[in-house]
Design a protein around this motif. Structure first.
Motif, PDB file in Angstrom:
ATOM      1  N   ALA A  82       4.315 -26.449 -33.934  1.00  0.00           N
ATOM      2  CA  ALA A  82       4.797 -27.449 -34.671  1.00  0.00           C
ATOM      3  C   ALA A  82       4.573 -28.809 -34.721  1.00  0.00           C
ATOM      4  CB  ALA A  82       6.508 -27.152 -35.120  1.00  0.00           C
ATOM      5  N   VAL A  83       4.532 -29.243 -33.337  1.00  0.00           N
ATOM      6  CA  VAL A  83       4.264 -30.403 -33.008  1.00  0.00           C
ATOM      7  C   VAL A  83       2.725 -31.076 -33.500  1.00  0.00           C
ATOM      8  CG1 VAL A  83       4.258 -32.437 -31.124  1.00  0.00           C
ATOM      9  CG2 VAL A  83       6.030 -30.541 -31.094  1.00  0.00           C
ATOM     10  N   ALA A  84       1.878 -30.140 -32.940  1.00  0.00           N
ATOM     11  CA  ALA A  84       0.632 -30.239 -33.571  1.00  0.00           C
ATOM     12  C   ALA A  84       0.270 -30.171 -34.981  1.00  0.00           C
ATOM     13  CB  ALA A  84      -0.269 -29.101 -32.751  1.00  0.00           C
ATOM     14  N   ALA A  85       1.122 -29.600 -35.612  1.00  0.00           N
ATOM     15  CA  ALA A  85       0.993 -29.573 -37.008  1.00  0.00           C
ATOM     16  C   ALA A  85       1.669 -30.848 -37.553  1.00  0.00           C
ATOM     17  CB  ALA A  85       1.739 -28.268 -37.625  1.00  0.00           C
TER      18      ALA A  85
ATOM     19  N   LEU B 122      -3.878 -30.863 -28.900  1.00  0.00           N
ATOM     20  CA  LEU B 122      -2.663 -30.176 -28.592  1.00  0.00           C
ATOM     21  C   LEU B 122      -2.857 -28.605 -28.861  1.00  0.00           C
ATOM     22  CD1 LEU B 122       0.142 -29.905 -27.180  1.00  0.00           C
ATOM     23  CD2 LEU B 122       1.174 -30.697 -29.516  1.00  0.00           C
ATOM     24  N   ALA B 123      -3.459 -28.237 -30.026  1.00  0.00           N
ATOM     25  CA  ALA B 123      -3.454 -26.881 -30.488  1.00  0.00           C
ATOM     26  C   ALA B 123      -4.337 -26.055 -29.602  1.00  0.00           C
ATOM     27  CB  ALA B 123      -3.917 -26.955 -31.982  1.00  0.00           C
ATOM     28  N   ALA B 124      -5.426 -26.868 -29.204  1.00  0.00           N
ATOM     29  CA  ALA B 124      -6.636 -26.176 -28.295  1.00  0.00           C
ATOM     30  C   ALA B 124      -5.812 -25.810 -27.185  1.00  0.00           C
ATOM     31  CB  ALA B 124      -7.681 -27.117 -28.285  1.00  0.00           C
ATOM     32  N   ALA B 125      -4.980 -26.853 -26.688  1.00  0.00           N
ATOM     33  CA  ALA B 125      -4.341 -26.588 -25.549  1.00  0.00           C
ATOM     34  C   ALA B 125      -3.319 -25.399 -25.271  1.00  0.00           C
ATOM     35  CB  ALA B 125      -3.513 -27.854 -24.949  1.00  0.00           C
ATOM     36  N   LEU B 126      -2.598 -25.422 -26.548  1.00  0.00           N
ATOM     37  CA  LEU B 126      -1.816 -24.100 -26.492  1.00  0.00           C
ATOM     38  C   LEU B 126      -2.679 -22.922 -26.556  1.00  0.00           C
ATOM     39  CD1 LEU B 126       0.599 -25.902 -29.304  1.00  0.00           C
ATOM     40  CD2 LEU B 126       0.935 -25.640 -26.662  1.00  0.00           C
ATOM     41  N   VAL B 127      -3.492 -22.770 -27.268  1.00  0.00           N
ATOM     42  CA  VAL B 127      -4.158 -21.765 -27.602  1.00  0.00           C
ATOM     43  C   VAL B 127      -4.944 -21.052 -26.270  1.00  0.00           C
ATOM     44  CG1 VAL B 127      -6.459 -20.515 -28.464  1.00  0.00           C
ATOM     45  CG2 VAL B 127      -5.069 -21.882 -29.911  1.00  0.00           C
ATOM     46  N   SER B 128      -5.246 -22.281 -25.251  1.00  0.00           N
ATOM     47  CA  SER B 128      -6.087 -21.951 -24.016  1.00  0.00           C
ATOM     48  C   SER B 128      -4.999 -21.602 -22.999  1.00  0.00           C
ATOM     49  CB  SER B 128      -6.387 -23.274 -23.571  1.00  0.00           C
ATOM     50  OG  SER B 128      -7.851 -23.607 -24.452  1.00  0.00           O
ATOM     51  N   GLY B 129      -3.774 -22.114 -23.138  1.00  0.00           N
ATOM     52  CA  GLY B 129      -2.854 -21.569 -22.000  1.00  0.00           C
ATOM     53  C   GLY B 129      -3.219 -22.559 -20.684  1.00  0.00           C
TER      54      GLY B 129
ATOM     55  N   CYS C 108      -4.106 -35.802 -25.068  1.00  0.00           N
ATOM     56  CA  CYS C 108      -4.812 -36.114 -26.473  1.00  0.00           C
ATOM     57  C   CYS C 108      -3.648 -36.696 -27.463  1.00  0.00           C
ATOM     58  CB  CYS C 108      -5.344 -34.979 -26.941  1.00  0.00           C
ATOM     59  SG  CYS C 108      -7.149 -34.336 -26.039  1.00  0.00           S
ATOM     60  N   MET C 109      -2.665 -36.057 -27.206  1.00  0.00           N
ATOM     61  CA  MET C 109      -1.311 -36.383 -28.129  1.00  0.00           C
ATOM     62  C   MET C 109      -0.831 -37.621 -27.726  1.00  0.00           C
ATOM     63  SD  MET C 109       0.616 -35.652 -30.756  1.00  0.00           S
ATOM     64  CE  MET C 109       0.417 -33.959 -30.684  1.00  0.00           C
ATOM     65  N   GLY C 110      -0.998 -38.203 -26.771  1.00  0.00           N
ATOM     66  CA  GLY C 110      -0.223 -39.507 -26.401  1.00  0.00           C
ATOM     67  C   GLY C 110      -1.318 -40.598 -26.817  1.00  0.00           C
ATOM     68  N   LEU C 111      -2.698 -40.117 -26.734  1.00  0.00           N
ATOM     69  CA  LEU C 111      -3.824 -41.211 -27.098  1.00  0.00           C
ATOM     70  C   LEU C 111      -3.756 -41.330 -28.570  1.00  0.00           C
ATOM     71  CD1 LEU C 111      -6.059 -43.088 -25.825  1.00  0.00           C
ATOM     72  CD2 LEU C 111      -7.463 -40.886 -26.127  1.00  0.00           C
TER      73      LEU C 111
END
Length: 405
Positions: A376-379, A301-308, A319-322
């Protein structure tokens, strides 16, 4: 042979307990699907709807002392059946509520019943695993998601057929009553002692279940780490369900047609993961499943947020669901081995996480942006991994594959 499978006590127990998980998911999604109609019928403001939803969460979160007592007094079988039947009756009671205060009382009672069923059905699942030395907790949690999906389909059909919330909830109550009857024939009459295997030379009496009149004691450090893992895990799980669509629309600038895919991706991956997670638990152990899964969830999730962008967001949601899907089944199983008090407290913390997670992300988003809120969810997923390293995971039963008929 097919007949031998029908007579398999593990399979009977699995189906009976799955009916309880299905019931909880179905009951929750049933009333949640008709929130707009309830808002209109009771003439509620948006703030009053929020308080109504919070009443259920508060009722569930504060049930810890009562549920701990009832678990010792009644046992998980009786508590599960009584709570499930109460949830069936709560639906028509909510639909018939004449005013807002009565609706609040019904929702608070609904939360209390949810707390009882949540603890009891997870205790039954953990006892089934221990008694037969076969994994099933993850698949049982998958049926909860299946219950939510079934409720959505029923709600869609009933809404098309009639505007009456009472008629819809009456049909749902009948279905829940049928599931209650299904559960009665296969639930365990007596829970397997929720304790680790005693060391060699320990007297048999030391491994016996503690008497029902035993008073509640302060939780151990191990139980507190389990509570933390459960809170962070349910914060991540609940927030993804509530905020993924809005993130896609407002931050990733997805179209209105694509925005709902966020929830679909998270929920779909969670169901798939929970179907296969029992095999992962048998192969790698609960601790490794939690550690690797939560780490992958947070990092993805963090990588997705950074990539946009839309595509990276959907990949991060997957990734988060899995990764987060197997956390709650594993922690519930570990807590059950510590006894009913530990399981009850961990379950209460899980409810607290589900209750506090979405508003917490909303506060962060209001103070900064939704991207930081999702960060914060990723954290939270990363915090699950940290807590998991502090939990003493016992060996997971090996899944015995059934011979083909």
């Amino acid at each position: 042979m097919r007949v031998s499978r029908l007579n398999d006590p593990f399979l009977r127990g699995q189906l009976a307990i799955a009916a309880l998980f299905l019931s909880l998911g179905f009951q929750y999604a049933t009333w949640a699907a008709r929130i707009p109609a309830l808002k209109s019928d009771l003439d509620l403001s948006a703030g009053e709807v929020g308080v109504l939803l919070m009443a259920a969460g508060v009722g569930s979160a504060v049930t810890f002392p009562a549920v701990a007592y009832l678990m010792r007094r009644l046992g998980s079988r009786r508590l599960a059946l009584l709570s499930q039947l109460g949830l069936a009756l709560a639906l028509p009671a909510l639909a018939a509520a004449p005013n807002y205060p009565v609706a609040l009382l019904v929702m608070c009672a609904d939360g209390v019943l949810v707390g009882g069923l949540n603890v009891a059905m997870n205790a039954q699942g953990a006892a089934l695993e221990a008694r037969h030395e076969r994994n099933t907790m993850a698949r049982l949690h998958a049926t909860f998601s299946a219950g939510s999906l079934l409720a959505a389909l029923v709600a869609s059909g009933m809404t098309a057929a009639t505007d009456s919330v009472l008629a819809h909830f009456g049909v749902a109550a009948v279905l829940l009553a049928a599931l209650n009857l299904t559960s009665r024939t296969g639930l365990l009459d007596q829970d397997t002692p929720a304790q680790d295997t005693p060391a060699e030379g320990t007297p048999a009496e030391a491994a016996a279940p503690e008497p029902a009149r035993r008073r509640w004691t302060l939780p151990s450090r191990l139980t507190l780490w389990m509570c933390c893992a459960m809170v962070f895990g349910t914060v991540a799980e609940g927030a993804m369900n509530d905020w993924s669509a809005l993130y896609l629309k407002d931050v990733a600038e997805a179209s209105a047609e694509l925005a709902p895919l966020g929830i679909a991706v998270v929920s779909g991956m969670m169901v798939v993961a929970r179907v296969f997670a029992d095999g992962w638990r048998a192969r790698w152990g609960d601790g490794r499943v939690v550690l690797v899964g939560s780490t992958a969830a947070g990092a993805g999730l963090a990588a997705a947020l950074v990539s946009g962008g839309v595509a990276p967001a959907l990949a991060g949601f997957a990734c988060m669901g899995l990764g987060i899907a197997a956390v709650t089944p594993c922690v519930y199983a570990a807590a059950a081995r510590q006894g009913s008090d530990a399981l009850t407290l961990v379950a209460a913390m899980g409810t607290t996480g589900l209750l506090a997670g979405p508003p917490l992300i909303g506060f962060i988003a209001s103070a900064s942006s939704l991207a930081w809120g999702m960060g914060a969810v990723a954290a939270s997923a990363g915090a699950v991994a940290l807590c998991g390293t502090r939990i003493r995971w016992t060996a997971t039963p090996v899944v015995r594959e059934e011979a083909a008929a």
